[in-house]
Design a protein around this motif. Structure first.
Motif, PDB file in Angstrom:
ATOM      1  N   ASP A 144       0.728  -1.081   0.175  1.00 35.34           N
ATOM      2  CA  ASP A 144      -0.118   0.072  -0.074  1.00 35.34           C
ATOM      3  C   ASP A 144       0.884   1.278   0.023  1.00 35.34           C
ATOM      4  O   ASP A 144       1.931   1.378   0.774  1.00 35.34           O
ATOM      5  N   LEU A 145       0.518   2.419  -1.040  1.00 35.01           N
ATOM      6  CA  LEU A 145       1.268   3.405  -0.798  1.00 35.01           C
ATOM      7  C   LEU A 145       0.696   4.189   0.243  1.00 35.01           C
ATOM      8  O   LEU A 145      -0.581   4.298   0.754  1.00 35.01           O
ATOM      9  N   ASP A 146       1.810   5.439   0.605  1.00 37.66           N
ATOM     10  CA  ASP A 146       1.227   6.358   1.843  1.00 37.66           C
ATOM     11  C   ASP A 146       0.030   7.251   1.184  1.00 37.66           C
ATOM     12  O   ASP A 146      -0.136   7.502   0.258  1.00 37.66           O
ATOM     13  N   LYS A 147      -0.810   7.607   2.263  1.00 37.26           N
ATOM     14  CA  LYS A 147      -2.015   8.660   1.707  1.00 37.26           C
ATOM     15  C   LYS A 147      -1.671   9.872   2.627  1.00 37.26           C
ATOM     16  O   LYS A 147      -1.425   9.969   3.729  1.00 37.26           O
ATOM     17  N   PRO A 148      -2.072  10.973   1.960  1.00 31.71           N
ATOM     18  CA  PRO A 148      -2.557  11.014   0.512  1.00 31.71           C
ATOM     19  C   PRO A 148      -1.546  10.734  -0.862  1.00 31.71           C
ATOM     20  O   PRO A 148      -0.295  10.755  -0.128  1.00 31.71           O
ATOM     21  N   PHE A 149      -1.951  10.222  -1.678  1.00 29.66           N
ATOM     22  CA  PHE A 149      -0.955   9.971  -2.920  1.00 29.66           C
ATOM     23  C   PHE A 149      -1.595  10.714  -3.891  1.00 29.66           C
ATOM     24  O   PHE A 149      -2.639  10.656  -4.497  1.00 29.66           O
ATOM     25  N   PHE A 150      -0.683  11.550  -4.399  1.00 26.69           N
ATOM     26  CA  PHE A 150      -1.061  12.469  -5.449  1.00 26.69           C
ATOM     27  C   PHE A 150      -0.116  12.701  -6.724  1.00 26.69           C
ATOM     28  O   PHE A 150       1.247  12.746  -6.295  1.00 26.69           O
ATOM     29  N   VAL A 151      -0.412  12.148  -8.020  1.00 23.39           N
ATOM     30  CA  VAL A 151       0.635  12.180  -9.008  1.00 23.39           C
ATOM     31  C   VAL A 151       0.445  13.622  -9.855  1.00 23.39           C
ATOM     32  O   VAL A 151      -0.810  13.767 -10.239  1.00 23.39           O
ATOM     33  N   LEU A 152       1.488  14.094 -10.089  1.00 22.26           N
ATOM     34  CA  LEU A 152       1.374  15.430 -11.121  1.00 22.26           C
ATOM     35  C   LEU A 152       2.517  15.207 -12.035  1.00 22.26           C
ATOM     36  O   LEU A 152       3.579  15.177 -11.818  1.00 22.26           O
ATOM     37  N   ALA A 153       1.816  14.798 -13.120  1.00 19.04           N
ATOM     38  CA  ALA A 153       2.847  14.417 -14.382  1.00 19.04           C
ATOM     39  C   ALA A 153       2.791  15.714 -15.493  1.00 19.04           C
ATOM     40  O   ALA A 153       1.900  16.514 -15.328  1.00 19.04           O
ATOM     41  N   THR A 154       4.153  15.822 -15.930  1.00 21.41           N
ATOM     42  CA  THR A 154       4.313  16.937 -16.900  1.00 21.41           C
ATOM     43  C   THR A 154       4.605  16.313 -18.318  1.00 21.41           C
ATOM     44  O   THR A 154       5.064  15.224 -18.290  1.00 21.41           O
ATOM     45  N   GLN A 155       4.040  16.987 -19.478  1.00 17.22           N
ATOM     46  CA  GLN A 155       4.304  16.401 -20.686  1.00 17.22           C
ATOM     47  C   GLN A 155       4.729  17.440 -21.556  1.00 17.22           C
ATOM     48  O   GLN A 155       3.870  18.571 -21.613  1.00 17.22           O
TER      49      GLN A 155
END
Length: 320
Positions: A144-155
Motif C-alpha cells: 500500500d502507498l502512503d496516503k494522501p497519494f497525488f501524481v502530478l505529471a508533466t508532458q
C-alpha cells in the motif's frame, strides 16, 4: 481535526485553500487558474497532467506546491531508458543472502512524473496500478502507498521529437489535463526581474497530510442536487457520438467520447470547486468550471475535425 459541524469544516477548507494559493503565488506568477485546478484535483483525490512547452515552470509549480503541503515528495525524471523497477523498486540480496525489496521513488505522497511522455509505454504503465489503486505489486507482494497519494505529471506537446503518446487507459487515470500557456507580458516581466536577481521568497508549509485526508473525506459528504448530477452525467453522455444523448457537435467531430469516470470526476470536481470558493453545495456553474480539464483528454477527434482544424477546446465550448 474537530469542528462543530461540516459547515465549519468547509469554512476552514476555504481558508486553507486561500493560504495555499497565497504561498504558491510567492513563486509562481500569472498561473492562478492552473494553481486552482491543481488544488481542486488534490482535494478530490485526483491526479493532474500538466501539458506545455519547455520553460513554462511546470516542474517549479509542482515543487512549490509540494513545499506548501508538508508531504513526502519525490521527483521521477522519465527518460527513454527508464524501467518499471526504477520507479516501483527492486529486489536485492542482502548480506544474509535473503531477498529484500528496496522501495522505489513511487513510495511518497506527491510524485512529480517529469516529462512522462519521454519514456516508453512499458514504464508509463507501471504508474497505472499506483494511480488507480494507491498500491503496487512487486516481487509477488502487495504494497500500500502512503496516503494522501497525488501524481502530478508533466508532458511536452506530442508534436515534439522523442515523445511517446500516453495510451488512453493511462490518460483516463488523470482527473485533469491542464494546459499551461505562455505568461502575459507583465507576468513575464515579474518572472524575469525576480529570477535574474538575488530575490528569494520561499513558500511556507500551510497544511499537513492528516488535514488533507480529512478534507478529502469531507468533500465526499458535500450534498449535490439532482439537477446538478443530471447535468454532469448528461454532459459526459453528450460527448459520445452515435448514441441517443449525443450532441450534434459530437456526431460531427468526435470519434470517441468520455466514459463514466468523466461523470464521476465532473461531480467530484464540482463539489470541490464549490467548497473551495465558499459554497456548501455545487451548482451547474461549478460543473462548467471543471469540465474542460476533465473532458479535454477523454474525447478523441475524428478526421473531419482534423481537416477543419477544430480544437478539442472549441468542441468542449460548444458542448457547454
Amino acid at each position: 481535526m474537530e469542528f462543530k459541524n461540516d459547515v465549519a469544516a468547509l469554512d476552514a477548507l476555504r481558508e486553507k485553500f486561500e493560504a495555499l494559493k497565497n504561498e504558491i503565488k510567492k513563486v509562481i506568477y500569472g498561473q492562478d487558474e492552473v494553481i486552482d485546478q491543481v488544488l481542486v484535483s488534490l482535494f478530490s483525490r485526483g491526479h493532474v497532467l500538466l501539458i506545455g512547452v519547455p520553460g513554462l515552470a511546470k516542474t517549479l509549480l509542482v515543487t512549490t506546491i509540494a513545499k506548501t503541503l508538508g508531504l513526502k515528495y519525490n521527483r521521477i525524471q522519465f527518460t527513454p531508458d527508464l524501467m518499471p523497477s526504477d520507479i516501483i523498486g527492486t529486489e536485492i540480496l542482502d548480506n544474509e543472502r535473503n531477498f529484500k525489496f528496496i522501495k522505489g521513488p513511487l513510495f511518497a505522497n506527491i510524485i512529480l512524473a517529469d516529462e512522462i511522455n519521454r519514456t516508453p509505454p512499458k514504464t508509463q504503465s507501471a504508474l497505472l496500478e499506483a494511480m488507480q489503486e494507491r498500491s503496487v505489486t512487486a516481487a509477488g507482494e502487495h504494497f500500500d502507498l502512503d496516503k494522501p497519494f497525488f501524481v502530478l505529471a508533466t508532458q511536452n506537446p506530442i508534436e515534439q521529437e522523442g515523445t511517446y503518446p500516453l495510451p488512453e487507459a493511462q490518460l483516463d487515470r488523470f482527473m485533469f489535463s491542464v494546459w499551461l500557456d505562455y505568461p502575459k507580458l507583465e507576468d513575464e516581466l515579474t518572472i524575469v526581474r525576480n529570477t535574474t536577481s538575488t530575490y528569494t521568497n520561499e513558500p511556507k508549509t500551510v497544511i499537513s497530510g492528516n488535514e488533507i485526508k480529512f478534507f478529502q473525506d469531507l468533500i465526499r459528504k458535500v450534498p449535490v442536487n439532482d439537477n446538478v448530477l443530471q447535468y454532469a452525467v448528461t454532459l459526459a453522455a453528450k460527448t459520445r457520438p452515435g448514441n441517443g444523448h449525443s450532441a450534434e457537435v459530437s456526431n460531427q467531430y468526435l470519434k470517441w467520447g468520455a466514459g463514466p469516470r468523466a461523470s464521476q470526476y465532473l461531480v467530484l470536481g464540482a463539489k470541490t470547486n464549490a467548497a473551495l470558493h465558499g459554497k456548501y453545495s455545487p451548482d451547474i456553474e461549478d460543473v462548467k468550471a471543471v469540465a474542460p480539464s476533465i473532458l479535454r483528454h477523454r474525447i478523441i477527434k475524428n478526421y473531419k475535425a482534423e481537416a477543419e482544424n477544430k480544437s478539442i477546446d472549441d468542441i468542449i465550448d460548444q458542448l457547454l
